[in-house]
Scaffold this active site. Structure first.
Site, PDB file in Angstrom:
ATOM      1  CG  ASP A  27      -2.203   0.902   1.096  1.00 21.68           C
ATOM      2  OD1 ASP A  27      -2.360   1.465   0.002  1.00 21.68           O
ATOM      3  OD2 ASP A  27      -2.840   1.073   1.997  1.00 21.68           O
ATOM      4  CG  HIS A  44       0.059   1.632  -9.346  1.00 19.53           C
ATOM      5  ND1 HIS A  44      -0.202   1.408  -8.176  1.00 19.53           N
ATOM      6  CD2 HIS A  44      -0.958   2.294  -9.999  1.00 19.53           C
ATOM      7  CE1 HIS A  44      -1.227   1.794  -7.899  1.00 19.53           C
ATOM      8  NE2 HIS A  44      -1.630   2.297  -8.833  1.00 19.53           N
ATOM      9  CG  LEU A 138      10.264 -16.948  -3.749  1.00 20.05           C
ATOM     10  CD1 LEU A 138      10.171 -17.140  -2.008  1.00 20.05           C
ATOM     11  CD2 LEU A 138      10.712 -15.766  -3.888  1.00 20.05           C
TER      12      LEU A 138
HETATM   13  C1  FPP Z   1      -1.605  -0.017  -3.478  1.00 21.66           C
HETATM   14  O1  FPP Z   1      -1.182   1.334  -3.454  1.00 21.66           O
HETATM   15  C2  FPP Z   1      -1.289  -0.571  -4.657  1.00 21.66           C
HETATM   16  C3  FPP Z   1      -1.803  -1.440  -5.614  1.00 21.66           C
HETATM   17  C4  FPP Z   1      -3.246  -1.303  -5.709  1.00 21.66           C
HETATM   18  C5  FPP Z   1      -1.396  -2.062  -6.825  1.00 21.66           C
HETATM   19  C6  FPP Z   1       0.007  -2.377  -6.679  1.00 21.66           C
HETATM   20  C7  FPP Z   1       0.522  -3.238  -8.001  1.00 21.66           C
HETATM   21  C8  FPP Z   1       1.789  -3.528  -8.671  1.00 21.66           C
HETATM   22  C9  FPP Z   1       2.812  -2.718  -7.684  1.00 21.66           C
HETATM   23  C10 FPP Z   1       1.916  -4.492  -9.649  1.00 21.66           C
HETATM   24  C11 FPP Z   1       2.540  -5.759  -8.998  1.00 21.66           C
HETATM   25  C12 FPP Z   1       2.357  -6.652 -10.298  1.00 21.66           C
HETATM   26  C13 FPP Z   1       3.221  -7.677 -10.686  1.00 21.66           C
HETATM   27  C14 FPP Z   1       2.883  -8.308 -11.692  1.00 21.66           C
HETATM   28  C15 FPP Z   1       4.614  -7.736  -9.912  1.00 21.66           C
HETATM   29  P1  FPP Z   1      -2.565   2.555  -3.769  1.00 21.66           P
HETATM   30  O2  FPP Z   1      -2.625   2.788  -4.994  1.00 21.66           O
HETATM   31  O3  FPP Z   1      -3.524   2.016  -2.949  1.00 21.66           O
HETATM   32  O4  FPP Z   1      -1.718   3.604  -2.750  1.00 21.66           O
HETATM   33  P2  FPP Z   1      -2.458   4.771  -1.926  1.00 21.66           P
HETATM   34  O5  FPP Z   1      -3.220   3.982  -0.684  1.00 21.66           O
HETATM   35  O6  FPP Z   1      -1.188   5.614  -1.659  1.00 21.66           O
HETATM   36  O7  FPP Z   1      -3.408   5.566  -2.735  1.00 21.66           O
END
Ligand code: FPP
Length: 257
Positions: A27, A44, A138
């Site tokens: 998060d 992201h 893993l």
């Molecule tokens: C939360 O941050 C994060 C997500 C909803 C998505 C995270 C996904 C990735 C990093 C991709 C991973 C994928 C692979 C294939 C390895 P948020 O957007 O909720 O942050 P905020 O709470 O600050 O708004």
């Protein structure tokens, strides 16, 4: 003069007692982007680098399973623009990392309602699962279009179907059998769950599986969470006593016997 090597949290980890399975709620990508004057998608994108770091760290720390909450059922409610950016990013990340994953013996597996994913993401994922299927160092479990309540309802429907068609009887149903209907069947329950970004909740993630999981919350935003942060969480976990409902005295005498 030779510079003294900086102490790493990795040196403090007892690798014989590492958690077998670490689950992660990543998060804070959006807030990280805002702090840096960037778009949410940039957060992201940077988050992918944290995934890479953590996979490497987990491998170094002798962790056998890492499950990351990459996209929740509830995330489908985000603006289309952000969903599309995330889906594209996943295809990019999977394609870019595939060779590296194979080289490092990492097996990728997805859990969740993946039929809801756009075809390009689903196909990239299926291909990645196929080409990494021999990895035995893993397992990286990607929770995609996943939520615990969806999973439990889905499992219940399949269970009812199997009772109706005579494959199992109602009396066979117990916790072990029910677990076999979850998308996490054959994956041990998480020993440790990490949540970054400062929120203190589970957000519909592995609710059944986390009955006795230890929690580690940190304010660090996911894109800033790297190897040392992961090792630090393991060190914190290793200081705890897991009692599974028993007393300290029982645990101590079990250790001696
Ligand atoms: C939360 O941050 C994060 C997500 C909803 C998505 C995270 C996904 C990735 C990093 C991709 C991973 C994928 C692979 C294939 C390895 P948020 O957007 O909720 O942050 P905020 O709470 O600050 O708004």
């Amino acid at each position: 003069m030779e510079e003294s090597k900086q102490m790493s949290f990795l040196d403090k980890i007892d690798k014989s007692k590492s958690p077998e399975h670490v689950a992660i709620i990543m998060d804070g990508n959006g807030r990280w982007a805002k702090v840096h004057g960037l778009e949410r998608a940039d957060g992201h994108r940077e988050g992918i680098n944290s995934v890479k770091s953590v996979v490497e760290a987990a491998s170094n720390a002798n962790v056998k399973f890492v499950t990351i909450y990459a996209f929740s059922t509830e995330n489908w409610c985000r603006p289309d623009e952000e969903i599309n950016a995330l889906m594209d990013l996943m295809v990019f990340a999977i394609r870019q990392e595939e060779d590296n994953l194979i080289k490092n013996n990492v097996r990728v597996k997805s859990i969740g309602d993946t039929n809801r994913l756009p075809e390009k993401t689903r196909l990239a994922l299926e291909e990645c699962e196929e080409v990494t299927s021999k990895g035995n160092k893993l397992m990286l479990v990607l929770a995609l279009s996943y939520s615990s309540k969806w999973e439990i309802v889905h499992a219940t429907k399949q269970l009812i179907r199997d009772v109706r068609n005579g494959k199992i009887s109602e009396d066979d149903i117990n916790e072990t059998l029910f677990s076999q209907y979850l998308t996490t069947k054959d994956i041990p329950d998480p020993d440790l769950m990490i949540r970054t970004g400062g929120e203190l909740r589970m957000s519909n993630f592995l609710l059944w599986q986390a009955a006795y999981t230890e929690f580690y919350f940190t304010d660090t935003f996911w894109p800033d969470f790297r190897e040392e942060n992961f090792y630090e969480a393991i060190v914190d976990y290793q200081r705890r006593e897991r009692r599974f409902g028993k007393t300290s005295e029982q645990i101590e005498s079990e250790k001696k016997s």
